[in-house]
Design a protein around this motif. Sequence first.
Motif, PDB file in Angstrom:
ATOM      1  N   GLN A 103       0.754  -0.961   0.197  1.00  0.00           N
ATOM      2  CA  GLN A 103      -0.209   0.060   0.087  1.00  0.00           C
ATOM      3  C   GLN A 103       0.911   1.436   0.048  1.00  0.00           C
ATOM      4  O   GLN A 103       0.322   2.459  -0.058  1.00  0.00           O
ATOM      5  N   HIS A 104       2.261   0.911   0.007  1.00  0.00           N
ATOM      6  CA  HIS A 104       3.169   2.154  -0.038  1.00  0.00           C
ATOM      7  C   HIS A 104       4.177   2.113  -1.098  1.00  0.00           C
ATOM      8  O   HIS A 104       5.158   2.758  -0.917  1.00  0.00           O
ATOM      9  N   GLY A 105       3.615   1.610  -2.178  1.00  0.00           N
ATOM     10  CA  GLY A 105       4.490   1.754  -3.377  1.00  0.00           C
ATOM     11  C   GLY A 105       5.635   0.737  -3.601  1.00  0.00           C
ATOM     12  O   GLY A 105       6.264   0.541  -4.680  1.00  0.00           O
ATOM     13  N   TYR A 106       5.633  -0.248  -2.703  1.00  0.00           N
ATOM     14  CA  TYR A 106       6.400  -1.635  -3.086  1.00  0.00           C
ATOM     15  C   TYR A 106       5.761  -2.538  -3.631  1.00  0.00           C
ATOM     16  O   TYR A 106       4.544  -2.886  -3.342  1.00  0.00           O
ATOM     17  N   ILE A 107       6.308  -3.283  -4.550  1.00  0.00           N
ATOM     18  CA  ILE A 107       5.673  -4.201  -5.188  1.00  0.00           C
ATOM     19  C   ILE A 107       6.334  -5.570  -5.372  1.00  0.00           C
ATOM     20  O   ILE A 107       6.058  -6.436  -4.690  1.00  0.00           O
ATOM     21  N   LEU A 109       8.469   3.817  -8.911  1.00  0.00           N
ATOM     22  CA  LEU A 109       7.761   5.045  -9.487  1.00  0.00           C
ATOM     23  C   LEU A 109       6.531   4.534 -10.265  1.00  0.00           C
ATOM     24  O   LEU A 109       6.695   3.311 -10.750  1.00  0.00           O
ATOM     25  N   PRO A 110       5.348   5.328 -10.493  1.00  0.00           N
ATOM     26  CA  PRO A 110       4.379   4.773 -11.587  1.00  0.00           C
ATOM     27  C   PRO A 110       5.129   4.471 -12.822  1.00  0.00           C
ATOM     28  O   PRO A 110       5.911   5.044 -13.357  1.00  0.00           O
ATOM     29  N   ASN A 111       4.604   3.243 -13.425  1.00  0.00           N
ATOM     30  CA  ASN A 111       5.196   2.868 -14.707  1.00  0.00           C
ATOM     31  C   ASN A 111       6.407   2.180 -14.702  1.00  0.00           C
ATOM     32  O   ASN A 111       6.960   1.681 -15.521  1.00  0.00           O
ATOM     33  N   GLN A 112       6.940   2.354 -13.501  1.00  0.00           N
ATOM     34  CA  GLN A 112       8.359   1.419 -13.368  1.00  0.00           C
ATOM     35  C   GLN A 112       8.135  -0.118 -13.185  1.00  0.00           C
ATOM     36  O   GLN A 112       7.034  -0.382 -12.683  1.00  0.00           O
ATOM     37  N   HIS A 113       9.087  -0.854 -13.636  1.00  0.00           N
ATOM     38  CA  HIS A 113       9.108  -2.314 -13.630  1.00  0.00           C
ATOM     39  C   HIS A 113       9.071  -2.658 -12.138  1.00  0.00           C
ATOM     40  O   HIS A 113       9.730  -2.137 -11.251  1.00  0.00           O
TER      41      HIS A 113
END
Length: 240
Positions: A195-199, A211-215
Amino acid sequence: MTAFDLNTAQTELQGKNPRTILKAALANFDNIAISFSGAEDVVLIDMAINIRKDIQVFSLDTGRLHPETYRFIEKVRKHYGIAIDILSPDREQLDAFVKEKGLFSFYEDGHQQCCAIRKVEPLRRKLAGLDAWITGQRKDQSLDTRGDIPEVQLDAGFSGPGKQLVKFNPLLNWSSAQVWDYIEAYRVPYNDLHQHGYISIGCEPCTRPVLPNQHERAGRWWWEDSAKKECGLHGGNIDK
């Protein structure tokens, strides 16, 4: 249980859905376990527990995980009512490494040695007692290292003299979107860091939000060559 034929299994399971691959894995092997660390692995646990209640699950505690990850492991344990075998690094190896190189040497000379001690060695110990294991690898996590692996394979990196280890990758052909569709549909537990940008989430010093659109793997070992983003658990993907 009949003798397992890898070539036949590779042909029969190619392109099949995750449940079909899991059913085949659990039907052919009693001494098999799921490797658990991220969202994909909990999807596999959720599917597998409906096929066989006594599935083995293990997780690597490197000693450098985020606090949220430790809470996530406990959340999964309680949610499914399962035992999770928590694997720790060899203390003597780790003490010697930290004494010699400190806690952040990977920023200077790469992550391979640290991962070898904190991840690969305890994994090798665990896999030595198994006949097969199940991973959450997906092709689109890294086309450089995972783009052409099969649904089931001989794990050359962890097989030994007189003993072959088989590795199943049931989610190989799924996208991240499919994983999260399943998580939402079946209310599967997940790491709060998502929920904090970690994938893709690993150790705290080696993981950052993307970041948005980064792999999704851009947040792992970001200071290194993108073609080498394997910690050694699936090192054969680089050597293939």
